[in-house]
Design a protein around this motif. Structure first.
Motif, PDB file in Angstrom:
ATOM      1  N   ALA A 186       0.834  -1.209   0.000  1.00  0.00           N
ATOM      2  CA  ALA A 186       0.000   0.000   0.000  1.00  0.00           C
ATOM      3  C   ALA A 186       0.866   1.256   0.000  1.00  0.00           C
ATOM      4  O   ALA A 186       0.545   2.244  -0.681  1.00  0.00           O
ATOM      5  N   LEU A 187       1.969   1.225   0.767  1.00  0.00           N
ATOM      6  CA  LEU A 187       2.875   2.381   0.772  1.00  0.00           C
ATOM      7  C   LEU A 187       3.481   2.611  -0.608  1.00  0.00           C
ATOM      8  O   LEU A 187       3.525   3.742  -1.110  1.00  0.00           O
ATOM      9  N   HIS A 188       3.961   1.518  -1.231  1.00  0.00           N
ATOM     10  CA  HIS A 188       4.505   1.649  -2.593  1.00  0.00           C
ATOM     11  C   HIS A 188       3.430   2.145  -3.553  1.00  0.00           C
ATOM     12  O   HIS A 188       3.708   2.998  -4.426  1.00  0.00           O
ATOM     13  N   GLN A 189       2.229   1.628  -3.408  1.00  0.00           N
ATOM     14  CA  GLN A 189       1.156   1.959  -4.342  1.00  0.00           C
ATOM     15  C   GLN A 189       0.764   3.433  -4.215  1.00  0.00           C
ATOM     16  O   GLN A 189       0.630   4.139  -5.226  1.00  0.00           O
ATOM     17  N   GLU A 190       0.583   3.892  -2.993  1.00  0.00           N
ATOM     18  CA  GLU A 190       0.179   5.284  -2.803  1.00  0.00           C
ATOM     19  C   GLU A 190       1.267   6.245  -3.279  1.00  0.00           C
ATOM     20  O   GLU A 190       0.971   7.261  -3.919  1.00  0.00           O
ATOM     21  N   ALA A 191       2.520   5.931  -2.963  1.00  0.00           N
ATOM     22  CA  ALA A 191       3.617   6.792  -3.431  1.00  0.00           C
ATOM     23  C   ALA A 191       3.682   6.813  -4.953  1.00  0.00           C
ATOM     24  O   ALA A 191       3.910   7.866  -5.574  1.00  0.00           O
ATOM     25  N   ALA A 192       3.457   5.647  -5.586  1.00  0.00           N
ATOM     26  CA  ALA A 192       3.491   5.587  -7.054  1.00  0.00           C
ATOM     27  C   ALA A 192       2.347   6.385  -7.666  1.00  0.00           C
ATOM     28  O   ALA A 192       2.544   7.117  -8.651  1.00  0.00           O
ATOM     29  N   TYR A 193       1.150   6.277  -7.088  1.00  0.00           N
ATOM     30  CA  TYR A 193       0.012   7.024  -7.639  1.00  0.00           C
ATOM     31  C   TYR A 193       0.194   8.526  -7.453  1.00  0.00           C
ATOM     32  O   TYR A 193      -0.182   9.322  -8.338  1.00  0.00           O
ATOM     33  N   GLU A 194       0.731   8.940  -6.325  1.00  0.00           N
ATOM     34  CA  GLU A 194       0.979  10.378  -6.126  1.00  0.00           C
ATOM     35  C   GLU A 194       2.018  10.888  -7.119  1.00  0.00           C
ATOM     36  O   GLU A 194       1.874  11.986  -7.683  1.00  0.00           O
ATOM     37  N   ARG A 195       3.068  10.090  -7.333  1.00  0.00           N
ATOM     38  CA  ARG A 195       4.076  10.483  -8.316  1.00  0.00           C
ATOM     39  C   ARG A 195       3.478  10.520  -9.715  1.00  0.00           C
ATOM     40  O   ARG A 195       3.764  11.419 -10.518  1.00  0.00           O
ATOM     41  N   LEU A 196       2.644   9.544 -10.023  1.00  0.00           N
ATOM     42  CA  LEU A 196       1.990   9.507 -11.335  1.00  0.00           C
ATOM     43  C   LEU A 196       1.064  10.713 -11.506  1.00  0.00           C
ATOM     44  O   LEU A 196       0.996  11.299 -12.592  1.00  0.00           O
ATOM     45  N   CYS A 197       0.370  11.083 -10.434  1.00  0.00           N
ATOM     46  CA  CYS A 197      -0.518  12.253 -10.506  1.00  0.00           C
ATOM     47  C   CYS A 197       0.267  13.522 -10.783  1.00  0.00           C
ATOM     48  O   CYS A 197      -0.148  14.355 -11.609  1.00  0.00           O
TER      49      CYS A 197
END
Length: 411
Positions: A186-197
């Motif tokens: 979840a930590l990796h996923q949220e960081a990746a989505y924020e970076r993608l945003c």
């Protein structure tokens, strides 16, 4: 006179006469006798027996001499065999001792072999577990350090798969491990989505500068991936709508006052004296721009039925947070509602003829229905056209009523 032969002599004579001299054994004996028998004299014949016995004795002596050599050889062979037997006993003893000494080693070797097989099996299980529930260093690097590219999306998909696998762990006896892995993913996923945003937001800032921007496949894929996070998706969609909002207003004013590049097409306000054409050109421009903006949004975000890659159907709450294409179009075209409505009201304020009011009302009704299908009936531009159509229809009815009253007074 008859001579009487002694009985002994008679037996010898009879035996001699009965001896058969044609047998093979007799002939062979005579041949052998001729080899060592000398002259056939009376003395030799008297000593024939002794001669034969002497010859036999000589043969036996030769045989004994030959046997002595064979016996010596056999004794030597027997000595060698004894030595060989001693060597065999020594080797057998050494082998027995070696076997006794190596028994522990063989047992240890079997134990180590079994331990090695167990370790290899555990290692294979660990590798399989890592493949199913852990990210590699390259995937972590792609999510956090590298530019957004195909590797980033592959790593993001890998995180999604691991997250789904962790749900399987929660159904079994490894709930603690499943929860810990889900938290890490979840930590990796949220960081990746924020970076993608952030990346999508920076890429979309330049979309407002082009009338028909070329949407890169990577940008479209990034926008589709953000559908898994409705809040971030709405944030990026509103950023795009805001950029297109200001650019559309500038293009509308330019179309009214300056026209197209190089003066083609000509400015719309050059036909302000022809009310029907003036209003029709503005509405045609709005309709054409609406279709173009809708195509840009669909290329970027997909249609309203699209979902994030690998995700199932959204919940009703998540779907409510997702902005639709109609909502984004409403946000973009909100900028031109006021100048469009003001110019249409100016035309209607000039007291156009009865027939022109009817034509304008029909024209506004046609474009209002067409635009409402694209931007939604509650959109600002559809409401503005509905109000303008109502004003044109009201002006038509007022003029029609005034003309009817005039005809009634002066039939």
């Amino acid at each position: 006179m008859t001579t009487v032969v002694p009985s002994g002599l008679a037996r010898k004579i009879r035996k001699t006469l009965e001896t058969r001299t044609e047998t093979v054994e007799f002939l062979a004996s005579l041949a052998t006798l001729s080899d060592f028998y000398g002259d056939n004299t009376a003395a030799e014949r008297r000593h024939l027996r002794s001669t034969i016995e002497s010859h036999a004795l000589s043969i036996n002596q030769q045989f004994l001499q030959s046997v002595d050599g064979v016996i010596a050889t056999l004794d030597a062979v027997d000595a060698h065999l004894e030595q060989l037997a001693d060597c065999c006993r020594e080797v057998s003893g050494a082998l027995a001792a070696s076997k006794a000494k190596s028994a522990d080693m063989l047992s240890e070797n079997r134990r180590l072999s079994q331990s090695l097989e167990t370790s290899e099996g555990r290692s294979a299980l660990v590798q399989q577990f890592l493949q199913q529930y852990q990210l590699s260093h390259d995937e972590v690097y792609a999510l956090n350090e590298e530019e957004v590219d195909e590797g980033f999306f592959e790593a993001l998909e890998r995180v999604r798969v691991i997250h789904r696998n962790c749900r399987e762990l929660l159904r079994g006896q490894h709930q603690r491990a499943g929860l810990e892995l889900m938290d890490a993913m979840a930590l990796h996923q949220e960081a990746a989505y924020e970076r993608l945003c952030r990346w999508v937001k920076s890429e979309c800032r330049g979309l407002g500068e082009q009338e028909e921007p070329d949407i890169a496949p990577l940008l479209h894929r990034a926008a589709q991936a953000l559908r898994a996070r409705p809040v971030l998706f709405r944030f990026c969609a509103e950023e795009v709508a805001a950029a297109r909002h200001g650019a559309l207003f500038q293009r509308f004013i330019a179309a009214l006052t300056r026209g197209g590049p190089g003066g083609t097409p000509r400015p719309i306000e050059m036909h302000a004296h022809d009310s029907r054409r003036y209003v029709g050109d503005m509405l045609a421009w709005v309709h054409q721009s609406l279709a173009g903006e809708r195509e840009v949004l669909v290329q970027l975000f997909g249609d309203d039925s699209s979902s994030a890659p690998g995700e199932g159907a959204m919940s009703s709450a998540s779907a409510a947070e997702m902005p639709s294409i109609a909502e984004l179009l409403d946000r973009i075209f909100e900028s031109i509602c006021k100048p469009l409505k003001v110019r249409i009201e100016q035309v209607l304020a000039g007291a156009p003829p009865l027939l022109l009011c009817f034509r304008l009302a029909q024209l506004l009704a046609f474009y209002g229905d067409t635009i409402a299908q694209l931007a939604g009936p509650r959109s600002a531009v559809a409401q503005a056209l509905a109000q303008a159509q109502e004003a044109a229809a009201r002006s038509f009815r007022e003029q029609l009523a005034a003309r009817a009253k005039k005809l009634a007074r002066n039939p």
